[in-house]
Design an enzyme around this catalytic site. Sequence first.
Site, PDB file in Angstrom:
ATOM      1  N   TYR A   1     -40.180 -18.796   9.039  1.00 27.08           N
ATOM      2  CA  TYR A   1     -40.535 -18.546   7.618  1.00 27.08           C
ATOM      3  C   TYR A   1     -40.006 -17.014   7.369  1.00 27.08           C
ATOM      4  O   TYR A   1     -38.899 -16.818   6.484  1.00 27.08           O
ATOM      5  CB  TYR A   1     -41.978 -18.665   7.300  1.00 27.08           C
ATOM      6  CG  TYR A   1     -42.106 -17.704   5.849  1.00 27.08           C
ATOM      7  CD1 TYR A   1     -41.430 -18.534   4.773  1.00 27.08           C
ATOM      8  CD2 TYR A   1     -43.195 -16.799   5.802  1.00 27.08           C
ATOM      9  CE1 TYR A   1     -41.905 -17.651   3.540  1.00 27.08           C
ATOM     10  CE2 TYR A   1     -43.349 -16.311   4.694  1.00 27.08           C
ATOM     11  CZ  TYR A   1     -42.841 -16.637   3.467  1.00 27.08           C
ATOM     12  OH  TYR A   1     -43.141 -16.087   2.404  1.00 27.08           O
ATOM     13  N   ALA A   2     -40.262 -16.319   8.438  1.00 30.30           N
ATOM     14  CA  ALA A   2     -39.653 -14.879   7.981  1.00 30.30           C
ATOM     15  C   ALA A   2     -38.247 -14.753   8.185  1.00 30.30           C
ATOM     16  O   ALA A   2     -37.677 -14.124   7.510  1.00 30.30           O
ATOM     17  CB  ALA A   2     -40.448 -13.885   9.169  1.00 30.30           C
TER      18      ALA A   2
END
Length: 334
Positions: free
Chosen positions: A151-152
């Site tokens: 996600y990051a």
Amino acid sequence: MKILVTGCAGFIGMHLCLHLLEQGHEVIGCDNLNDYYDPALKQARLNNLQAHRGFSFHRIDIVDSKAVADLFAKGFPRVIHLAAQAGVRYSLENPRAYVDSNVVGFLNILEACRHQGCEHLVFASTSSVYGANRKFPFSEHDNTDHPVSLYAATKKSNELMAHAYSHLFGLPTTGLRFFTVYGPWGRPDMSPYRFTRAIVEGKPIDVYNQGKMQRDFTYIDDIVQGVLGVLDHVPEADPTFGPLHPDPARSAAPWRLYNIGHNQPAELLTFIEMLEQAVGKKAILNLLPMQPGDVATTYADIDELHQAVGYTPRTSLREGVRKYVEWYRSYYKA
């Protein structure tokens, strides 16, 4: 002004649209209303927006490039892009959803902004990009090349993709790194909801890293005021940018990055104590090890955003928790 808000049925999206409508703007919202979490909550948020005459809604998935291009043909001077696949933990289970929505979908938004001559694109990034960084508070001027979740990594890619379009096509873009946003209408996959529900129902709360976590909880009203300030603060090329010692937050292109948080991290156990007081019941804690992809502390340096637009969070954690629990009890009849 005509403003497009993607992810309008999301938590931040709904609140932002309501404030824009109150200011007299024409707001066009789009969302795919997917089932990552309860679609009924998304529909309820959307119902709030559709009660306003200045709002119109388009149900589209930003992964569909033609649908995005057709929508942008209406012409939007300014765009706030919030639509994304969120959540650190879910990225371990369904990584392709993140690449589809956060990378392919964001490319479609950039292309549409480029071809339609958008005056300013404001897009959502995340505090998760700081990843393995342990220098506190997190500063936009710090390196963020070591994400610890997919996600990051996808959100970091958004920042880089936006810079490329700002450099190549002169598209003004601003990225906002959100820090643990909470408040009424919040997402059910986030800790305020999960903890509140468990306390109300008398069920155990899973608390990771043995409870030794800190989060820079930021109330939704403060977030909205910051986003609105940034929307009117169109970035320009920084004439002081030094390519021999490049600043990760600035550029010779019309592109900027800002943290948007509270600058007052709280212990997770302190947050739970405030929830207990607001609910009127004690929590049952199930202390667990750290989860993969998670970080122990988030802490926002917000000096840059304060200097740029006067951003100053005003809602204390205790007041924000009280307002959230009041909404939870009302909405869920708890």
